[in-house]
Design a protein around this motif. Structure first.
Motif, PDB file in Angstrom:
ATOM      1  N   ALA A  13     122.496  23.761  76.101  1.00 12.12           N
ATOM      2  CA  ALA A  13     123.305  24.817  75.329  1.00 12.12           C
ATOM      3  C   ALA A  13     122.820  26.118  75.617  1.00 12.12           C
ATOM      4  N   MET A  14     123.760  26.748  75.755  1.00 13.37           N
ATOM      5  CA  MET A  14     123.610  28.243  76.157  1.00 13.37           C
ATOM      6  C   MET A  14     123.937  29.248  75.006  1.00 13.37           C
ATOM      7  N   ALA A  15     124.502  28.978  73.910  1.00  9.84           N
ATOM      8  CA  ALA A  15     125.202  29.921  73.003  1.00  9.84           C
ATOM      9  C   ALA A  15     124.044  30.725  72.363  1.00  9.84           C
ATOM     10  N   ALA A  16     124.380  32.266  72.213  1.00 10.15           N
ATOM     11  CA  ALA A  16     123.427  32.863  71.351  1.00 10.15           C
ATOM     12  C   ALA A  16     123.338  32.427  69.933  1.00 10.15           C
ATOM     13  N   LYS A  29     107.636  20.734  69.204  1.00  8.85           N
ATOM     14  CA  LYS A  29     108.560  21.807  69.115  1.00  8.85           C
ATOM     15  C   LYS A  29     107.564  23.018  69.328  1.00  8.85           C
ATOM     16  N   ILE A  30     108.186  24.128  70.076  1.00  8.05           N
ATOM     17  CA  ILE A  30     107.645  25.383  70.413  1.00  8.05           C
ATOM     18  C   ILE A  30     108.382  26.441  69.708  1.00  8.05           C
ATOM     19  N   GLY A  31     107.800  27.303  69.031  1.00  9.05           N
ATOM     20  CA  GLY A  31     108.277  28.382  68.540  1.00  9.05           C
ATOM     21  C   GLY A  31     108.404  29.591  69.308  1.00  9.05           C
ATOM     22  N   VAL A  32     109.694  30.298  69.663  1.00  9.52           N
ATOM     23  CA  VAL A  32     110.016  31.267  70.327  1.00  9.52           C
ATOM     24  C   VAL A  32     110.341  32.440  69.771  1.00  9.52           C
ATOM     25  N   LEU A  33     109.294  33.540  69.689  1.00  9.52           N
ATOM     26  CA  LEU A  33     109.408  34.573  68.687  1.00  9.52           C
ATOM     27  C   LEU A  33     109.900  35.786  69.604  1.00  9.52           C
ATOM     28  N   VAL A  34     111.076  36.146  69.390  1.00  8.18           N
ATOM     29  CA  VAL A  34     111.855  37.252  70.114  1.00  8.18           C
ATOM     30  C   VAL A  34     112.502  38.190  69.100  1.00  8.18           C
ATOM     31  N   PRO A  35     112.916  39.550  69.750  1.00 10.27           N
ATOM     32  CA  PRO A  35     113.404  40.445  68.624  1.00 10.27           C
ATOM     33  C   PRO A  35     115.087  40.494  68.975  1.00 10.27           C
ATOM     34  N   ASP A  36     115.748  39.911  68.025  1.00  8.74           N
ATOM     35  CA  ASP A  36     117.279  40.123  68.085  1.00  8.74           C
ATOM     36  C   ASP A  36     117.685  41.152  67.353  1.00  8.74           C
ATOM     37  N   SER A  37     116.847  41.711  66.577  1.00 10.10           N
ATOM     38  CA  SER A  37     117.144  43.146  65.920  1.00 10.10           C
ATOM     39  C   SER A  37     116.325  44.154  65.923  1.00 10.10           C
ATOM     40  N   PRO A  39     114.739  48.129  67.156  1.00  9.71           N
ATOM     41  CA  PRO A  39     114.702  49.120  68.328  1.00  9.71           C
ATOM     42  C   PRO A  39     114.422  47.980  69.582  1.00  9.71           C
ATOM     43  N   ALA A  40     113.953  46.875  69.779  1.00  4.95           N
ATOM     44  CA  ALA A  40     113.560  46.105  70.722  1.00  4.95           C
ATOM     45  C   ALA A  40     114.614  45.008  70.910  1.00  4.95           C
ATOM     46  N   GLY A  41     115.659  45.061  70.101  1.00  9.53           N
ATOM     47  CA  GLY A  41     117.006  43.841  70.057  1.00  9.53           C
ATOM     48  C   GLY A  41     117.557  43.739  71.584  1.00  9.53           C
ATOM     49  N   LEU A  42     117.501  44.788  72.269  1.00  6.96           N
ATOM     50  CA  LEU A  42     118.184  44.699  73.556  1.00  6.96           C
ATOM     51  C   LEU A  42     117.443  43.825  74.446  1.00  6.96           C
ATOM     52  N   PHE A  43     116.131  43.554  74.214  1.00  9.14           N
ATOM     53  CA  PHE A  43     115.530  42.667  74.937  1.00  9.14           C
ATOM     54  C   PHE A  43     115.569  41.099  74.682  1.00  9.14           C
ATOM     55  N   GLY A  44     116.191  40.976  73.452  1.00 10.18           N
ATOM     56  CA  GLY A  44     116.386  39.392  73.024  1.00 10.18           C
ATOM     57  C   GLY A  44     117.172  38.388  73.559  1.00 10.18           C
ATOM     58  N   PRO A  45     118.384  39.049  74.061  1.00 10.50           N
ATOM     59  CA  PRO A  45     119.079  37.819  74.689  1.00 10.50           C
ATOM     60  C   PRO A  45     118.502  37.272  76.103  1.00 10.50           C
ATOM     61  N   SER A  46     117.912  38.323  76.781  1.00 10.31           N
ATOM     62  CA  SER A  46     117.153  37.771  78.086  1.00 10.31           C
ATOM     63  C   SER A  46     116.250  36.920  77.974  1.00 10.31           C
ATOM     64  N   ALA A  47     115.695  37.705  76.829  1.00  9.64           N
ATOM     65  CA  ALA A  47     114.158  36.643  76.344  1.00  9.64           C
ATOM     66  C   ALA A  47     114.701  35.355  76.107  1.00  9.64           C
ATOM     67  N   ARG A  48     115.542  35.008  75.414  1.00 11.44           N
ATOM     68  CA  ARG A  48     116.043  33.672  75.101  1.00 11.44           C
ATOM     69  C   ARG A  48     116.527  32.901  75.991  1.00 11.44           C
ATOM     70  N   ASN A  49     117.354  33.675  76.842  1.00 15.11           N
ATOM     71  CA  ASN A  49     117.726  32.937  78.178  1.00 15.11           C
ATOM     72  C   ASN A  49     116.645  32.325  79.054  1.00 15.11           C
ATOM     73  N   SER A  50     115.569  33.290  79.268  1.00 14.67           N
ATOM     74  CA  SER A  50     114.720  32.975  80.131  1.00 14.67           C
ATOM     75  C   SER A  50     113.707  31.802  79.452  1.00 14.67           C
ATOM     76  N   LEU A 300     118.375  40.409  83.989  1.00 12.97           N
ATOM     77  CA  LEU A 300     116.955  40.119  84.139  1.00 12.97           C
ATOM     78  C   LEU A 300     115.908  41.248  84.154  1.00 12.97           C
ATOM     79  N   ASN A 301     114.824  41.217  83.590  1.00 14.93           N
ATOM     80  CA  ASN A 301     114.054  42.337  83.200  1.00 14.93           C
ATOM     81  C   ASN A 301     112.589  41.976  82.956  1.00 14.93           C
ATOM     82  N   GLY A 302     111.648  42.624  83.092  1.00 20.80           N
ATOM     83  CA  GLY A 302     110.207  42.119  82.737  1.00 20.80           C
ATOM     84  C   GLY A 302     109.945  41.510  81.503  1.00 20.80           C
ATOM     85  N   LEU A 303     110.296  42.171  80.413  1.00 22.72           N
ATOM     86  CA  LEU A 303     110.208  41.823  79.171  1.00 22.72           C
ATOM     87  C   LEU A 303     110.948  40.372  78.822  1.00 22.72           C
ATOM     88  N   GLY A 304     112.149  40.311  79.324  1.00 19.58           N
ATOM     89  CA  GLY A 304     112.928  39.069  79.066  1.00 19.58           C
ATOM     90  C   GLY A 304     112.126  37.793  79.873  1.00 19.58           C
TER      91      GLY A 304
END
Length: 383
Positions: A13-16, A29-37, A39-50, A300-304
């Motif tokens: 499943a790929m949905a945001a 279960k592994i918790g993945v903690l990323v910024p979806d909101s 100032p750093a929210g623009l990194f969230g989608p690529s981080a989730r995908n990766s 793709l980017n280094g943070l994601g």
């Protein structure tokens, strides 16, 4: 990309906003903690995908100790106390056995205090160094990796010596710049200005005037996300790109896209990963990412990409220890190896030596100018 992996990815499943990735009824279960909101929210989608791509590959290879993993996400683009509460809910409420976090340093400190060395936690973001808590393992670049080799190189190559330092007002920019001052002085340069702004600042005219008046011919930018975009767009609008080069340690492909090609003249970035890296490992990762998420996926980017790193390290630690318990992992962590798009990596002093790339974003896309191989972090830990 193999047919087997392609089939596995097609079923994920790929949905945001997806709550989990992995086998149904997964055991770990592994918790993945990323910024979806924030100032750093623009990194969230690529981080989730990766992260989801890593989980699929880890499960295809047998999971952790033969058990499939499931990812549970939380938004940590919030104030540190709120982020710590979100992580606590995953840990105590949902039975998460390990965490991977890509977020700011203030959140990391809150999480270290909350976890108290009782759950393994891999931190993947660029940061200021010297985080050495029990159960904490770091894949992100530190100043001694991103700046110690890059600053003298740029000073020679670009003929600059007068640096202005500007960042957001929290521990990562302040601690990074404290180290940068030493690298600048050792290379024969000087710091002609330094300032820190709140995350709420959206207008940089007064800062840009101070940079202009300082006579700076180089600017070190430690602003985050949207703030970095706004600053760099205004920087070019002021014509300061003719006066000074810019070096960012958190300017990646999404940020550069926001800045735009017309505003990126003489803008450099230092990172352990760019999407344009020419290597078999990076090329394979990019192909798998494109096959999984399509041509319109977040860049793709280094943070994601770092969340992929974090999951690969966590899996390697769990498999080597034969357990997800912190004491078992602590006993074997030093010297743990794992492979990733950045190459083959070894944990040393809770950190990872890596190749650091200096890229020029002047054309609106990063072109790697030079690489510094196997750069160890002197901001790591001596266990």
């Amino acid at each position: 990309m193999t047919k087997t992996l392609k089939a596995l990815l097609a079923g994920a499943a790929m949905a945001a906003g997806m709550a989990a990735a992995g086998a149904a009824g997964a055991d770990i279960k592994i918790g993945v903690l990323v910024p979806d909101s924030g100032p750093a929210g623009l990194f969230g989608p690529s981080a989730r995908n990766s992260a989801m791509l890593a989980a699929t590959q880890i499960n295809a290879a047998g999971g952790i100790n033969g058990e499939a993993i499931e990812l549970v996400f939380a938004d940590v683009g919030t104030p540190p106390a709120e982020a710590a509460q979100a992580a606590l809910r995953l840990w105590k409420g949902e039975g998460v056995q390990g965490f991977v976090g890509m977020h700011d340093s203030a959140v990391r400190e809150a999480l270290v205090g909350r976890f108290n060395g009782k759950v393994p936690y891999v931190y993947t973001a660029v940061y200021e160094g010297n985080a050495c808590a029990k159960g904490l393992y770091v894949t992100g670049e530190t100043p001694s990796q991103q700046l110690a080799p890059v600053i003298p190189h740029l000073m020679r190559a670009e003929g600059v010596s007068k640096w202005y330092l500007i960042g957001h007002d929290y521990n990562w920019p302040r601690d990074t710049n404290a180290l940068a001052k030493g690298y600048i002085a050792e290379a024969g340069g000087e710091v002609v200005g330094e300032e820190y702004v709140p995350f709420s600042v959206a207008e940089f005219d007064s800062s840009l005037q101070r940079i202009k008046n300082s006579g700076a011919d180089a600017v070190l930018v430690t602003l985050v996300g949207g703030g970095s975009v706004g600053f760099n767009v205004s920087f070019a609008g002021f014509g300061l790109d003719r006066q000074a080069i810019r070096l960012g340690t958190l300017i990646e492909e999404n940020t550069l896209a926001g800045i735009g090609a017309g505003n990126a003249n003489r803008l450099f970035s230092a990172s352990g990963y760019f999407a344009s890296i020419d290597s078999d490992a990076a090329g394979s990762f990019a192909a798998d990412y494109a096959a999984a998420y399509g041509a319109d996926a977040p860049a793709l980017n280094g943070l994601g990409q770092s969340t992929y790193e974090g999951l690969m390290l966590l899996a390697a630690l769990g498999n080597k220890a034969g357990s997800m318990e912190v004491d078992a992992i602590e006993a074997v962590a030093e010297g743990t190896n794992y492979a990733s798009p950045r190459g083959d990596n070894t944990l040393a002093g809770r950190h990872v030596a890596q190749t650091i790339y200096l890229a020029d974003g002047s054309g609106g896309a990063f072109e790697v100018e030079t690489a510094f191989t196997d750069v160890a972090s002197t901001d790591g830990c001596e266990d």
